[in-house]
Design an enzyme around this catalytic site. Structure first.
Site, PDB file in Angstrom:
ATOM      1  NE  ARG A 139      -3.828  -2.255   0.112  1.00 38.86           N
ATOM      2  CZ  ARG A 139      -3.635  -3.427  -0.473  1.00 38.86           C
ATOM      3  NH1 ARG A 139      -2.533  -3.636  -1.191  1.00 38.86           N
ATOM      4  NH2 ARG A 139      -4.510  -4.393  -0.363  1.00 38.86           N
ATOM      5  CB  SER A 150      -9.177  -0.279   3.796  1.00 38.12           C
ATOM      6  OG  SER A 150      -9.919  -1.329   3.232  1.00 38.12           O
ATOM      7  CD  GLU A 207      -5.365   0.758   2.526  1.00 37.14           C
ATOM      8  OE1 GLU A 207      -5.878   0.691   1.399  1.00 37.14           O
ATOM      9  OE2 GLU A 207      -5.355  -0.193   3.323  1.00 37.14           O
TER      10      GLU A 207
END
Length: 308
Positions: A176, A227, A297
Site C-alpha cells: 500500500r 479501508s 492506509e
C-alpha cells in the site's frame, strides 16, 4: 500586491473555484474548505495546472474520487486539482494486450471495460473505489493482487525534470505504498499502462461478478474513506479492531462499521474530527490489547486535534 492565488486566477480564470467545501468531493462526505479547486479534464490540462502551481509555489494535491483521504474540518490551505482526465486506450491486439488509462479514470471502470473486451488481469480492481492515479500512487490492492503486480509503466510529471516513464520496480512499491507516497516526492501521475491477458468476456465477467459479490457481502455501503488502516503483517486490521471490542463504536455521527471494523462510516452529519477520534481510539485500544501499532492506509489532510 497580487497574491499567488490572484496569479493563479489570471491563468485559469473562472475554472478556478474558490473556498470550496471538501465534504462535497470526498467519499466520507466530510471535510472543510479548500482555498481553491481546479478541475482538469485532459492530461495536458493536468500537467499545465501542476506546472503552474509548482512555479507559483502554491501547495496543492491531486484529487480523484476523494477516497482514501480525510480532510480536516478546518480545511486545506492550498489548491485541490480535481482530476477528471479519464480516457482509456485498450490494446486488445497487442502481444501481450494492455490498457493505457489516464490518471483520473476510476480504476473499477478500467477493470470492467477491459473485462468486457475479453481481457483478464484487472478483475480484482473492480472493487477499488479510487482513480488510477491514486491506485498507482498508493499501490492499491484487493483480492490478493495489487498495482505492483499488474503495472507495466506509469507516466510521471516532475517539477524540474519533466516527464518520465517508470516501471513497477522503479515505483519502489511496498504494501500500500510507493516511493512517492513514502517520501513525499513532488510529482504528478499522468497515466498508467497495465498488463493484461487474453481471456473471454464470459470468463472475465464471471470474476468481476464474484469479486463484486464478495465486496457487497463483506464491506459496508454508504459514505466512508475506504479501508482505514493497513493490514499488519500476518494479520488483519479489521480483525484486531473487532477483537478489541470496537465494532459499532461511535463518535458523533461516525461509526466503526458493524459489517467490517476497518471501515469508519458516516451515519449522516459526521465531522472529520469524529472520524479522527475513532482512528485514535482504534490505534490506542489495539496497541494496548495486542501490542500492534495500526498504520493508516488513508491520508490525513489538514489539522486534527488529539483530545485528552
Amino acid at each position: 500586491m497580487k497574491t499567488k492565488l490572484d496569479k493563479l486566477r489570471e491563468i485559469f480564470g473562472s475554472k478556478l473555484q474558490e473556498n470550496v467545501r471538501m465534504a462535497h468531493y470526498t467519499t466520507a462526505r466530510v471535510g472543510g474548505v479548500v482555498d481553491g479547486l481546479l478541475p482538469v479534464y485532459t492530461v495536458d490540462e493536468l500537467a499545465k495546472a501542476a506546472q503552474a502551481l509548482w512555479e507559483l509555489e502554491l501547495s496543492f494535491r491531486i484529487l480523484g474520487s476523494g477516497a482514501n483521504i480525510l480532510v480536516s474540518d478546518e480545511g486545506f490551505h492550498g489548491v485541490m486539482v480535481l482530476n477528471r482526465a479519464h480516457n482509456l486506450k485498450i490494446r486488445s491486439n497487442a502481444v501481450p494486450p494492455s490498457v493505457l488509462a489516464e490518471s483520473g479514470a476510476i480504476f473499477g471502470t478500467v477493470a470492467r471495460q477491459t473485462a468486457l473486451r475479453g481481457l483478464s488481469g484487472l478483475e480484482w480492481a473492480t472493487s477499488v473505489p479510487g482513480t488510477v492515479g491514486g491506485a498507482v500512487y498508493g499501490n492499491a490492492g484487493a483480492h490478493g493482487s495489487d498495482v505492483a503486480h499488474d503495472l507495466e509503466m506509469a507516466t510521471i510529471l516532475h517539477p524540474n525534470k519533466g516527464i518520465e516513464a517508470l516501471s513497477a520496480d522503479e515505483m519502489g512499491y511496498q504494501y500500500r505504498s510507493s516511493v512517492f507516497k513514502r517520501e513525499g516526492i513532488p510529482a504528478v501521475i499522468l497515466s498508467a499502462v497495465f498488463k493484461l491477458q487474453p481471456s473471454t468476456r464470459e470468463e472475465a465477467w464471471q470474476k468481476i461478478t464474484a469479486f463484486s459479490e464478495k465486496r457487497l457481502a463483506s464491506q459496508p455501503p454508504g459514505a466512508s474513506t475506504g479501508s482505514t488502516f493497513k493490514n499488519p503483517e500476518g494479520d488483519y486490521a479489521g480483525r484486531l479492531i473487532e477483537a478489541a471490542g470496537l465494532k459499532g463504536s461511535q463518535a458523533g455521527q461516525a461509526q466503526i462499521s458493524p459489517v467490517h471494523a476497518n471501515f469508519i462510516v458516516n451515519e449522516g452529519g459526521a465531522t472529520a474530527q469524529d472520524y479522527y477520534k475513532l482512528i485514535r481510539l482504534a490505534q490506542a485500544r489495539v496497541k494496548e490489547k495486542f501490542g500492534v501499532q495500526l498504520e493508516l492506509e488513508i491520508e490525513l489532510l489538514g489539522e486534527f486535534k488529539d483530545e485528552q
